[in-house]
Design a protein around this motif. Structure first.
Motif, PDB file in Angstrom:
ATOM      1  N   LYS A  90       0.825  -1.221   0.000  1.00 12.77           N
ATOM      2  CA  LYS A  90       0.000   0.000   0.000  1.00 12.77           C
ATOM      3  C   LYS A  90       0.853   1.263   0.000  1.00 12.77           C
ATOM      4  CE  LYS A  90      -3.655  -2.611   0.427  1.00 12.77           C
ATOM      5  NZ  LYS A  90      -3.680  -3.558  -0.642  1.00 12.77           N
ATOM      6  N   GLU A  91       2.035   1.188  -0.633  1.00 14.28           N
ATOM      7  CA  GLU A  91       2.888   2.365  -0.764  1.00 14.28           C
ATOM      8  C   GLU A  91       2.273   3.335  -1.752  1.00 14.28           C
ATOM      9  OE1 GLU A  91       7.018  -0.096   0.092  1.00 14.28           O
ATOM     10  OE2 GLU A  91       6.696   0.764  -1.879  1.00 14.28           O
ATOM     11  N   THR A  92       2.521   4.603  -1.551  1.00 14.98           N
ATOM     12  CA  THR A  92       1.967   5.627  -2.417  1.00 14.98           C
ATOM     13  C   THR A  92       2.684   5.646  -3.759  1.00 14.98           C
ATOM     14  OG1 THR A  92       1.424   6.980  -0.506  1.00 14.98           O
ATOM     15  CG2 THR A  92       1.519   8.097  -2.630  1.00 14.98           C
ATOM     16  N   ILE A  93       1.901   5.614  -4.808  1.00 20.41           N
ATOM     17  CA  ILE A  93       2.440   5.783  -6.165  1.00 20.41           C
ATOM     18  C   ILE A  93       1.777   7.035  -6.717  1.00 20.41           C
ATOM     19  CG2 ILE A  93       2.661   4.812  -8.464  1.00 20.41           C
ATOM     20  CD1 ILE A  93       2.535   2.052  -7.221  1.00 20.41           C
ATOM     21  N   ASN A  94       2.536   8.123  -6.721  1.00 17.04           N
ATOM     22  CA  ASN A  94       1.963   9.393  -7.176  1.00 17.04           C
ATOM     23  C   ASN A  94       2.162   9.557  -8.681  1.00 17.04           C
ATOM     24  OD1 ASN A  94       4.627  10.272  -7.552  1.00 17.04           O
ATOM     25  ND2 ASN A  94       4.730  11.147  -5.504  1.00 17.04           N
ATOM     26  N   ARG A  95       1.739  10.679  -9.196  1.00 10.56           N
ATOM     27  CA  ARG A  95       1.836  10.934 -10.641  1.00 10.56           C
ATOM     28  C   ARG A  95       3.271  10.886 -11.147  1.00 10.56           C
ATOM     29  NH1 ARG A  95      -2.459  15.879 -11.074  1.00 10.56           N
ATOM     30  NH2 ARG A  95      -4.190  14.675 -10.239  1.00 10.56           N
ATOM     31  N   ARG A  96       4.191  11.366 -10.343  1.00  5.86           N
ATOM     32  CA  ARG A  96       5.598  11.343 -10.746  1.00  5.86           C
ATOM     33  C   ARG A  96       6.087   9.900 -10.878  1.00  5.86           C
ATOM     34  NH1 ARG A  96       9.099  14.847  -7.114  1.00  5.86           N
ATOM     35  NH2 ARG A  96       7.741  16.418  -7.998  1.00  5.86           N
ATOM     36  N   HIS A  97       5.672   9.042  -9.949  1.00  3.76           N
ATOM     37  CA  HIS A  97       6.016   7.623 -10.055  1.00  3.76           C
ATOM     38  C   HIS A  97       5.443   7.033 -11.351  1.00  3.76           C
ATOM     39  CE1 HIS A  97       6.800   7.573  -5.648  1.00  3.76           C
ATOM     40  NE2 HIS A  97       7.643   6.631  -6.000  1.00  3.76           N
ATOM     41  N   VAL A  98       4.182   7.322 -11.591  1.00  4.46           N
ATOM     42  CA  VAL A  98       3.530   6.783 -12.787  1.00  4.46           C
ATOM     43  C   VAL A  98       4.247   7.260 -14.045  1.00  4.46           C
ATOM     44  CG1 VAL A  98       1.395   6.778 -14.138  1.00  4.46           C
ATOM     45  CG2 VAL A  98       1.294   6.496 -11.654  1.00  4.46           C
ATOM     46  N   LEU A  99       4.606   8.526 -14.086  1.00  3.10           N
ATOM     47  CA  LEU A  99       5.334   9.058 -15.243  1.00  3.10           C
ATOM     48  C   LEU A  99       6.681   8.353 -15.399  1.00  3.10           C
ATOM     49  CD1 LEU A  99       5.687  11.041 -17.581  1.00  3.10           C
ATOM     50  CD2 LEU A  99       6.571  12.708 -15.914  1.00  3.10           C
ATOM     51  N   GLY A 100       7.401   8.195 -14.309  1.00  2.00           N
ATOM     52  CA  GLY A 100       8.694   7.513 -14.358  1.00  2.00           C
ATOM     53  C   GLY A 100       8.559   6.070 -14.822  1.00  2.00           C
ATOM     54  N   ILE A 101       7.551   5.376 -14.313  1.00  3.65           N
ATOM     55  CA  ILE A 101       7.305   3.994 -14.728  1.00  3.65           C
ATOM     56  C   ILE A 101       6.989   3.947 -16.219  1.00  3.65           C
ATOM     57  CG2 ILE A 101       5.682   2.066 -14.510  1.00  3.65           C
ATOM     58  CD1 ILE A 101       5.548   2.797 -11.475  1.00  3.65           C
ATOM     59  N   ALA A 102       6.176   4.889 -16.686  1.00  2.00           N
ATOM     60  CA  ALA A 102       5.822   4.933 -18.107  1.00  2.00           C
ATOM     61  C   ALA A 102       7.059   5.206 -18.970  1.00  2.00           C
ATOM     62  CB  ALA A 102       4.752   5.993 -18.353  1.00  2.00           C
ATOM     63  N   LEU A 103       7.916   6.121 -18.530  1.00  2.00           N
ATOM     64  CA  LEU A 103       9.121   6.441 -19.300  1.00  2.00           C
ATOM     65  C   LEU A 103      10.089   5.263 -19.348  1.00  2.00           C
ATOM     66  CD1 LEU A 103       9.745  10.122 -18.140  1.00  2.00           C
ATOM     67  CD2 LEU A 103       9.000   9.355 -20.410  1.00  2.00           C
ATOM     68  N   VAL A 104      10.265   4.597 -18.213  1.00  4.37           N
ATOM     69  CA  VAL A 104      11.139   3.413 -18.181  1.00  4.37           C
ATOM     70  C   VAL A 104      10.584   2.343 -19.113  1.00  4.37           C
ATOM     71  CG1 VAL A 104      11.901   1.482 -16.738  1.00  4.37           C
ATOM     72  CG2 VAL A 104      12.119   3.822 -15.894  1.00  4.37           C
ATOM     73  N   THR A 105       9.280   2.115 -19.022  1.00  2.82           N
ATOM     74  CA  THR A 105       8.659   1.096 -19.869  1.00  2.82           C
ATOM     75  C   THR A 105       8.817   1.450 -21.346  1.00  2.82           C
ATOM     76  OG1 THR A 105       7.075   0.590 -18.112  1.00  2.82           O
ATOM     77  CG2 THR A 105       6.504  -0.138 -20.335  1.00  2.82           C
ATOM     78  N   PHE A 106       8.618   2.714 -21.702  1.00  2.25           N
ATOM     79  CA  PHE A 106       8.791   3.146 -23.093  1.00  2.25           C
ATOM     80  C   PHE A 106      10.231   2.911 -23.550  1.00  2.25           C
ATOM     81  CE2 PHE A 106       9.896   6.464 -26.205  1.00  2.25           C
ATOM     82  CZ  PHE A 106       9.047   6.080 -27.225  1.00  2.25           C
ATOM     83  N   GLY A 107      11.182   3.254 -22.702  1.00  2.00           N
ATOM     84  CA  GLY A 107      12.588   3.036 -23.038  1.00  2.00           C
ATOM     85  C   GLY A 107      12.901   1.581 -23.234  1.00  2.00           C
ATOM     86  N   VAL A 108      12.329   0.733 -22.397  1.00  2.06           N
ATOM     87  CA  VAL A 108      12.555  -0.708 -22.506  1.00  2.06           C
ATOM     88  C   VAL A 108      11.969  -1.241 -23.813  1.00  2.06           C
ATOM     89  CG1 VAL A 108      11.908  -2.938 -21.517  1.00  2.06           C
ATOM     90  CG2 VAL A 108      12.771  -1.118 -20.045  1.00  2.06           C
ATOM     91  N   VAL A 109      10.806  -0.748 -24.184  1.00  3.21           N
ATOM     92  CA  VAL A 109      10.205  -1.159 -25.447  1.00  3.21           C
ATOM     93  C   VAL A 109      11.113  -0.782 -26.615  1.00  3.21           C
ATOM     94  CG1 VAL A 109       8.269  -0.722 -27.032  1.00  3.21           C
ATOM     95  CG2 VAL A 109       7.828  -1.162 -24.604  1.00  3.21           C
ATOM     96  N   CYS A 110      11.681   0.410 -26.564  1.00  3.31           N
ATOM     97  CA  CYS A 110      12.603   0.846 -27.619  1.00  3.31           C
ATOM     98  C   CYS A 110      13.823  -0.061 -27.700  1.00  3.31           C
ATOM     99  CB  CYS A 110      13.047   2.286 -27.385  1.00  3.31           C
ATOM    100  SG  CYS A 110      11.740   3.493 -27.654  1.00  3.31           S
ATOM    101  N   VAL A 111      14.411  -0.387 -26.558  1.00  7.52           N
ATOM    102  CA  VAL A 111      15.586  -1.260 -26.533  1.00  7.52           C
ATOM    103  C   VAL A 111      15.209  -2.666 -26.941  1.00  7.52           C
ATOM    104  CG1 VAL A 111      17.306  -2.332 -25.047  1.00  7.52           C
ATOM    105  CG2 VAL A 111      16.842   0.107 -24.848  1.00  7.52           C
ATOM    106  N   GLY A 112      14.080  -3.151 -26.413  1.00  3.94           N
ATOM    107  CA  GLY A 112      13.637  -4.505 -26.736  1.00  3.94           C
ATOM    108  C   GLY A 112      13.378  -4.691 -28.212  1.00  3.94           C
ATOM    109  N   ALA A 113      12.883  -3.646 -28.865  1.00  2.00           N
ATOM    110  CA  ALA A 113      12.604  -3.729 -30.293  1.00  2.00           C
ATOM    111  C   ALA A 113      13.893  -3.931 -31.097  1.00  2.00           C
ATOM    112  CB  ALA A 113      11.879  -2.471 -30.760  1.00  2.00           C
ATOM    113  N   THR A 114      15.025  -3.483 -30.573  1.00  2.00           N
ATOM    114  CA  THR A 114      16.299  -3.687 -31.278  1.00  2.00           C
ATOM    115  C   THR A 114      16.728  -5.156 -31.218  1.00  2.00           C
ATOM    116  OG1 THR A 114      17.708  -3.224 -29.368  1.00  2.00           O
ATOM    117  CG2 THR A 114      17.084  -1.358 -30.738  1.00  2.00           C
ATOM    118  N   GLY A 115      16.189  -5.878 -30.261  1.00  2.00           N
ATOM    119  CA  GLY A 115      16.563  -7.279 -30.109  1.00  2.00           C
ATOM    120  C   GLY A 115      15.709  -8.236 -30.921  1.00  2.00           C
ATOM    121  N   LEU A 116      14.746  -7.712 -31.655  1.00  2.00           N
ATOM    122  CA  LEU A 116      13.867  -8.584 -32.447  1.00  2.00           C
ATOM    123  C   LEU A 116      14.513  -9.039 -33.724  1.00  2.00           C
ATOM    124  CD1 LEU A 116      10.494  -6.721 -31.908  1.00  2.00           C
ATOM    125  CD2 LEU A 116      11.350  -8.721 -30.718  1.00  2.00           C
TER     126      LEU A 116
END
Length: 116
Positions: A90-116
């Motif tokens: 039940k830790e707080t996940i604020n908007r900044r956390h959500v934005l950071g998670i979204a940015l990390v995930t987007f970056g991972v998708v970009c890197v992962g796409a290079t491995g296809l």
């Protein structure tokens, strides 16, 4: 072969992300602040077991996938652990956390796409 991602290596990377997330949940749940008490805690040992299995599986991934592709994909564990902290503890996940998670995930998708 060092190169792209097969179904097997993708599955093992997902397993490693989940194992890392589970390990951190175990460590957080089992942490008491007293080292010797922690070492007697079965939840801590479950976390250590998850770490050991992840280590073996991760080395198998590195036999097949370029480090420059595989390692950045593990950054998804940052997102998974943050979300697990919110759900399990039940830790707080604020908007900044959500934005950071979204940015990390987007970056991972970009890197992962290079491995296809």
């Amino acid at each position: 072969m060092i190169g792209g991602l097969s179904e097997w290596t993708t599955g093992v990377i997902v397993f490693c992300i989940l194992a890392e997330t589970g390990r951190e949940i175990c460590f957080k749940r089992g942490a008491t602040g007293a080292l010797f008490a922690d070492l007697r805690n079965k939840v801590i040992w479950l976390g250590i077991l998850l770490w050991a299995v992840e280590l073996v599986m991760w080395t198998r991934v590195l036999e097949e996938v370029a480090l420059s592709v595989a390692f950045p994909l593990m950054a998804l564990s940052y997102a998974a652990i943050a979300l697990a902290g919110g759900i399990v503890f039940k830790e707080t996940i604020n908007r900044r956390h959500v934005l950071g998670i979204a940015l990390v995930t987007f970056g991972v998708v970009c890197v992962g796409a290079t491995g296809l």
